[in-house]
Design a protein around this motif. Sequence first.
Motif, PDB file in Angstrom:
ATOM      1  N   GLY A 110       0.801  -1.242   0.120  1.00 16.89           N
ATOM      2  CA  GLY A 110      -0.019  -0.122   0.054  1.00 16.89           C
ATOM      3  C   GLY A 110       0.846   1.116   0.056  1.00 16.89           C
ATOM      4  O   GLY A 110       0.477   2.246  -0.664  1.00 16.89           O
ATOM      5  N   THR A 111       1.977   1.321   0.832  1.00 22.11           N
ATOM      6  CA  THR A 111       2.934   2.400   0.734  1.00 22.11           C
ATOM      7  C   THR A 111       3.459   2.967  -0.517  1.00 22.11           C
ATOM      8  O   THR A 111       3.517   3.856  -1.196  1.00 22.11           O
ATOM      9  N   GLN A 113       2.189   1.742  -3.444  1.00 26.03           N
ATOM     10  CA  GLN A 113       1.099   2.226  -4.347  1.00 26.03           C
ATOM     11  C   GLN A 113       0.910   3.799  -4.448  1.00 26.03           C
ATOM     12  O   GLN A 113       0.583   4.541  -5.127  1.00 26.03           O
ATOM     13  N   VAL A 114       0.770   4.207  -2.944  1.00 26.02           N
ATOM     14  CA  VAL A 114       0.714   5.725  -2.644  1.00 26.02           C
ATOM     15  C   VAL A 114       1.861   6.289  -3.299  1.00 26.02           C
ATOM     16  O   VAL A 114       1.669   7.588  -3.597  1.00 26.02           O
ATOM     17  N   ASP A 119      -1.684   8.741  -4.628  1.00 33.12           N
ATOM     18  CA  ASP A 119      -3.286   8.492  -4.361  1.00 33.12           C
ATOM     19  C   ASP A 119      -3.396   8.166  -2.723  1.00 33.12           C
ATOM     20  O   ASP A 119      -2.573   7.231  -2.039  1.00 33.12           O
ATOM     21  N   THR A 120      -3.846   9.268  -1.813  1.00 33.74           N
ATOM     22  CA  THR A 120      -3.676   9.047  -0.224  1.00 33.74           C
ATOM     23  C   THR A 120      -4.948   8.342   0.095  1.00 33.74           C
ATOM     24  O   THR A 120      -5.055   8.333   1.348  1.00 33.74           O
ATOM     25  N   SER A 121      -5.756   7.796  -0.718  1.00 36.25           N
ATOM     26  CA  SER A 121      -6.847   7.071  -0.082  1.00 36.25           C
ATOM     27  C   SER A 121      -6.895   5.864   0.907  1.00 36.25           C
ATOM     28  O   SER A 121      -7.555   5.368   1.428  1.00 36.25           O
ATOM     29  N   THR A 122      -5.646   5.222   0.445  1.00 40.09           N
ATOM     30  CA  THR A 122      -5.424   3.896   1.167  1.00 40.09           C
ATOM     31  C   THR A 122      -4.588   4.229   2.262  1.00 40.09           C
ATOM     32  O   THR A 122      -3.801   3.233   2.857  1.00 40.09           O
ATOM     33  N   HIS A 124      -5.221   5.095   5.350  1.00 38.91           N
ATOM     34  CA  HIS A 124      -6.022   4.408   6.602  1.00 38.91           C
ATOM     35  C   HIS A 124      -5.830   2.832   6.476  1.00 38.91           C
ATOM     36  O   HIS A 124      -5.586   2.365   7.547  1.00 38.91           O
ATOM     37  N   GLU A 125      -5.993   2.366   5.271  1.00 40.09           N
ATOM     38  CA  GLU A 125      -5.731   0.826   5.260  1.00 40.09           C
ATOM     39  C   GLU A 125      -4.343   0.440   5.516  1.00 40.09           C
ATOM     40  O   GLU A 125      -4.160  -0.766   6.018  1.00 40.09           O
ATOM     41  N   ILE A 126      -3.363   1.281   5.211  1.00 39.07           N
ATOM     42  CA  ILE A 126      -2.054   0.983   5.383  1.00 39.07           C
ATOM     43  C   ILE A 126      -1.839   1.036   7.069  1.00 39.07           C
ATOM     44  O   ILE A 126      -1.050   0.278   7.730  1.00 39.07           O
ATOM     45  N   ASN A 129      -3.239  -1.971   8.614  1.00 43.24           N
ATOM     46  CA  ASN A 129      -2.249  -3.364   8.651  1.00 43.24           C
ATOM     47  C   ASN A 129      -1.169  -3.210   9.404  1.00 43.24           C
ATOM     48  O   ASN A 129      -0.795  -4.374   9.837  1.00 43.24           O
TER      49      ASN A 129
END
Length: 201
Positions: A110-111, A113-114, A119-122, A124-126, A129
């Motif tokens: 996820g990191t 990908q950002v 894209d900072t939408s993930t 919170h998911e990171i 995790n």
Amino acid sequence: MDGVLQEPLLNPEDDSSEPLDEQALLDHALFSPGFTCRVVQPDTNIYDGDCDASPPREPESEPSEQPQWGRLLQLGWTEAHWIVAGLLALCLRLPFNLAMPHFISMAISGTLQVVHTKDTSTIHEIKMNVVYFFLAALGNAVLDFFNWNFFVIAQQRIMRKMRRDLLASLLAQDMGYFDDRSTGELVSRLTSDVGEMANDL
């Protein structure tokens, strides 16, 4: 050998009729199988012991270095409750141990990908995790502590039982057993040998 020979008992198969002096009788006792003599101190009635020139005993066979799993399992059966507790902690630990690489890989992917997509939408998911990874690591550490301690307690209790049984067996031996074995050998049986057996448990 200091002393006077009394009541020499010659080998019945020895038909020699020549008289033997004291030294000759002693040599005969030392080098002729089947001859026994009783030795006393000069001017006393105290026996030093019997000299018996019997054939030498066969050397004892060396014990096998392979562990006897049947006997080890029999010893471990007495501490089955500690072993079962250790196995239960091990089984509960495995999911946490397997989940740790999953959560850390999800956080890393996820990191990346950002970083590449901006894209900072993930975010919170990171973060979640990462939190899940630390929770899995904490659960794994706690269960690993109990898993290791339960097995060590069982091992040490089995070692104590083996040493107690071995000491009782040594104390039940006759004096001739200790004449043929050194003190260091017997102490080694109680210390290092028992420890080596415990390593196979």
